[in-house]
Each structure stands twice: as C-alpha cells, then as structure tokens.
Design an enzyme around this catalytic site. Structure first.
Site, PDB file in Angstrom:
ATOM      1  N   SER A 127      -1.151  -2.056   5.880  1.00  0.00           N
ATOM      2  CA  SER A 127      -0.255  -1.269   6.717  1.00  0.00           C
ATOM      3  C   SER A 127      -1.105  -0.628   7.804  1.00  0.00           C
ATOM      4  CB  SER A 127       0.489  -0.214   5.898  1.00  0.00           C
ATOM      5  OG  SER A 127      -0.413   0.596   5.157  1.00  0.00           O
ATOM      6  N   GLU A 172      -1.461   2.465  10.972  1.00  0.00           N
ATOM      7  CA  GLU A 172      -0.991   3.749  11.468  1.00  0.00           C
ATOM      8  C   GLU A 172      -1.224   3.873  12.964  1.00  0.00           C
ATOM      9  OE1 GLU A 172      -1.458   7.315   9.064  1.00  0.00           O
ATOM     10  OE2 GLU A 172      -2.459   8.272  10.782  1.00  0.00           O
ATOM     11  N   ASP A 217      -1.256  19.870   9.455  1.00  0.00           N
ATOM     12  CA  ASP A 217      -2.288  20.837   9.852  1.00  0.00           C
ATOM     13  C   ASP A 217      -1.657  21.950  10.678  1.00  0.00           C
ATOM     14  OD1 ASP A 217      -4.442  19.413   8.694  1.00  0.00           O
ATOM     15  OD2 ASP A 217      -4.469  18.050  10.423  1.00  0.00           O
ATOM     16  N   PHE A 234     -15.113  14.756  13.592  1.00  0.00           N
ATOM     17  CA  PHE A 234     -13.815  14.963  12.955  1.00  0.00           C
ATOM     18  C   PHE A 234     -13.960  15.021  11.438  1.00  0.00           C
ATOM     19  CE2 PHE A 234      -9.758  13.280  11.243  1.00  0.00           C
ATOM     20  CZ  PHE A 234      -8.944  14.319  11.656  1.00  0.00           C
ATOM     21  N   HIS A 237      -4.538   0.653   4.038  1.00  0.00           N
ATOM     22  CA  HIS A 237      -3.877   1.310   5.158  1.00  0.00           C
ATOM     23  C   HIS A 237      -4.930   1.556   6.235  1.00  0.00           C
ATOM     24  CE1 HIS A 237      -0.705   3.722   7.038  1.00  0.00           C
ATOM     25  NE2 HIS A 237      -1.610   4.653   7.304  1.00  0.00           N
TER      26      HIS A 237
END
Length: 306
Positions: free
Chosen positions: A19, A21, A113, A223, A273
């Site tokens: 999958s 994103e 967040d 990050f 994913h």
C-alpha cells in the site's frame, strides 16, 4: 554493520501486498507531481492508497479533493486519514460521514500531532475525542469501515514505556481497528520485538511495517529525531558524503530500502506500507526488486521530462 542483509529474493508467488501513502498537495506544482506519482504507481495494484490529513484539519479540503479524484480517475482504493486534533466530536463525525457518502470505506485513524508540530504538548479538544482509541470507536459506529491505526516499533515519543504504548494499541484494536501500520524504522529487529510484544498482549491484527525510502537523508534524520525513530550508525555511514550526489544518493536509497524489505520477507512478512513522499521512483524501484510488477496489459506512466 547493518542488521539487514541483501540476499536472494524468496519465492512469494503473488503473496505480497503493498500500500502507498500520499499527502495532499499545497500548490499546483505539487498537485502535478502527486498525480504523476499516482499514475506511475497505479499499475502496481496496491491493496489501497492512503491520503494524509493535516493537524487540526488543516488540509481537510485538499485531502477530500485528492481522495475524490482517486475514486473518480483511477482504479485505486483510497483510504482517508482522520485525526481528532483541534476538532470537536461533531466535526470529526461530520467529516467521516462526508467521506463515507463519497464512497470511502477505508480509513487511517490517528490521534494526530498537535497543530504546533511534532514535539509540542498534545491537548485534546474540550469537546473532542481524547485519543486514537476513542476515534476508532466513533468511526466504527458510522458503519462497517476498514480502519487502520498507527503503531510505533520504538514506542510513541509521548509514551512513558512500551507497556503503555502497547495498551493504547490494544484499545484501538478492541474498538474495531482492522490493522496497524507502523511508524517508519530502519532496524528490523526493533519491528520484530515490537510485534512479539503486541502478540503477547493479545493483539492479533496484522502489524504492517511502514517503509520510508530515503529521498533526503538529512531531512529524514532530522524528522526521525523529532518523532522518536532511531537512525543506526551503519545507515548514516551509507549516506555519508552524498549530500551533493543526488543520483548516487537515489541508488543507495533504493538498495537500502530493498535490503530492509527483503530481510522482512525472509522473516515472514508479506505486507508493506510505503511512505512515498509523493515521489514514485524509489518506491517503484523497491517494488520491482521484490517482485511487484505491473499487471499484464497495463500501461506504465513514465515520469515527465525534467
């Protein structure tokens, strides 16, 4: 030395599922790149594609527009992200209902967040859902929805310990979550230990590894530090000195991601994913290396010339 190793691809004979994103574009140029990515990856027949949702609903309209376009212009199955940050229960329920009316049956439910960004203190909306578990329960009351939730192999940065973190995952599953998708990680042993903890706690839904091909190592490292994901020393060494070598960086990135996925496959994982960052090439390359190819008779969109 890296914990993963590049080895002969195991024979999975069509068992693999992937999958992808995406995030909603903020400009016309970003929208063009997103749709180039969508069309490039569509022939790989992912089980679904997810579209993120900004803190406090900051991308609500763009998310809805992107999901609607995927429904109308592709053969892909979209999953809409939902969060409960800075939103009342009524507002969240309304947005979920709008997506359902649009034809969306898959969702990714996240607490989300804070609007101030990763690392800021989270405070629930006074009339909102307090966390991801409450959000999942509310969404399930709107129908027989397929709901994915988040999982954290290195635990959520706000969790005091793994027991608290796993308990929250169990609450989300008990409220109706179908699967968990992990935060990105680069040490497969961490993922394996996390799955073992979840199984011992009675959590038996699929825990799908989230894979992040590294388009920019410096950005990913920064990050990762903010969201509690570790960067192994061997990984930093792989990318050392490549700041001004984009082509070599891309080659290394595809090899690193393929190594990670192939190692997970050897450990029995067959569902992945990919966090695409709205870029197709690295994800496409990794899928090719693990045996995910376009269906016979499909046309692969080529990226536009630079």
């Amino acid at each position: 030395m890296p914990q993963q190793r590049f080895s002969r691809q195991p024979d999975v004979s069509g068992k693999l599922r992937v999958s992808f994103e995406f995030f909603p574009p903020k400009t016309d140029a970003m929208e063009a790149r997103l749709w180039e990515t969508v069309k490039r990856l569509e022939p790989l027949s992912p089980s679904f594609v997810s579209v993120t949702y900004g803190a406090g609903g900051s991308t609500r309209e763009r998310t809805a527009r992107t999901v609607k376009r995927i429904l109308e212009e592709t053969q892909l199955t979209p999953a809409a992200h939902m969060t409960c940050v800075d939103a009342s229960r009524e507002d969240v329920d309304q947005v979920v209902g709008e997506f359902v009316d649009m034809g969306v049956k898959r969702f990714v439910a996240l607490r989300g967040d804070p609007s101030a960004g990763v690392g800021a203190a989270y405070r629930p909306h006074p009339d909102g859902y307090a966390n991801g578990a409450e959000l999942v329960g509310a969404m399930k009351r709107q129908g027989d929805l397929d709901i994915s939730v988040s999982a954290y192999p290195e635990k959520h940065p706000e969790s005091p310990d793994f027991a608290t973190d796993i308990d929250m995952l169990k609450r989300k599953v008990d409220n109706g979550a179908t699967r968990a998708i992990t935060q990105f990680f680069f040490d497969n042993d961490l993922y394996e230990r996390y799955v073992e903890r979840a199984r011992r706690a009675g959590i038996y839904v699929p825990i799908v590894p989230g894979v992040l091909p590294i388009h920019n190592f410096t950005q990913v490292a920064n990050f990762a530090g903010r969201c509690g994901a570790s960067i192994p020393g061997w990984l930093a060494e792989r990318f050392a000195g490549l700041e001004d070598e984009p082509q070599i960086h891309a080659l290394v990135a595809s090899a690193v991601a393929a190594e990670q996925v192939l190692d997970l496959m050897e450990r029995g994982i067959d569902d992945f994913h990919f966090y695409t960052m709205n870029r197709a090439d690295l994800v496409y390359a990794v899928c090719h290396m693990i045996g995910i190819r376009p269906r016979s008779g499909t046309t692969v969109e080529q990226p536009a010339a630079a």
